[in-house]
Design an enzyme around this catalytic site. Sequence first.
Site: not given
Length: 377
Positions: A209, A238, A255
């Site tokens: 994360r 993000e 991601h």
Amino acid sequence: MKILVDENMPYAEMLFSQLGEVILKPGRSLTADDLVDIDALMIRSVTKVNAALISKASKLKFVGTATAGMDHVDQALLKEKGIYFTAAPGCNKVGVAEYVFSVMMVLAQQQGFSVFEQTVGIVGAGQVGSYLQQCLQGIGIKVLINDPFKQEEGDEREFTSLDRLLQEADVITLHTPITRDGKYPTHHLINKEILNSLRADQILINAARGPVVDNQALKHRLQQADGFTAALDVFEFEPEVDMELLPLLAFATPHVAGYGLEGKARGTTMIFNSYCEFIGNELRAHASDLLPTAPVPKVVLDRKWDEATLHTLTQMVYDVRRDDAQFRREIGAPGAFDLMRKEYWDRREYSAVTLVGSAQCRLKPLAKLGFQVEVSQ
């Protein structure tokens, strides 16, 4: 029955349309109005399930996330409202592990080191971290693991303190959830103090994360330009990306570490099967039934494999440079981060490829890495 599904969830429309009316929406921009009259909600990690989102969801009885991570869902709230929740633990562990291994293999080639001479420190020994540990140790790479929760639960593996891991590991790879409270919060786990203590020859990979790493502090550390290397699949804010940080990173991706086709199919089928069970439907789906044949389904080896062979085989299946190049080329455009995720290519896992060779080829370690193997006579 109305089922709201993230439009980026592969195979979902085909599967869930067997159960009711499927409504496809972009997951990051869902609003409370979208959930009016919705019976079930199927999401990915970009959707934050909180009080505001479900404030008008009077018919909602089921929420499923086709991801291993669950920190984007207020589970206590759903329980309080009597809404059933399920996730897909482990669905993307293979893809994330293979992403990390690709980063390692490419950097080994670029920087002139052997992956077999590196010590890899894995922070977070859940589904992903444990699978990565198994793969690396299976081919003979030394691994250190840190996970105070697992250690306190009585997990019998040999754990290492974070301080020792940060000192001794050549490659540090992060696989924790994001937590801000409790005994071991992970928000800014890798902070300015830690970043400044890392050696110039160390490599940091974050495919967990974004906020686990203080991105501002990371930028300042990389600006020292002493050889310290970092690769990020996730960013602190993000889909916004610090454009001053980007050129300092060895690899940057949107991601997608766990975005392999197999992993996404697993995530979708896991929550589909959970929902079928929830509503008493006997339908079940299997990820393997949904997948196409790999572009290169079989490779024949004629000699014992070495590191060069390993590089060729693994990068044939997934080379992080492909995603990195696209990211740098397109990230400046509006909405590019989510668009790259939405239109992500059909990346496969090592398991989609069968390696064929004699006993002298020593294929067993490659099977531990994830490839299918077939010993010829």
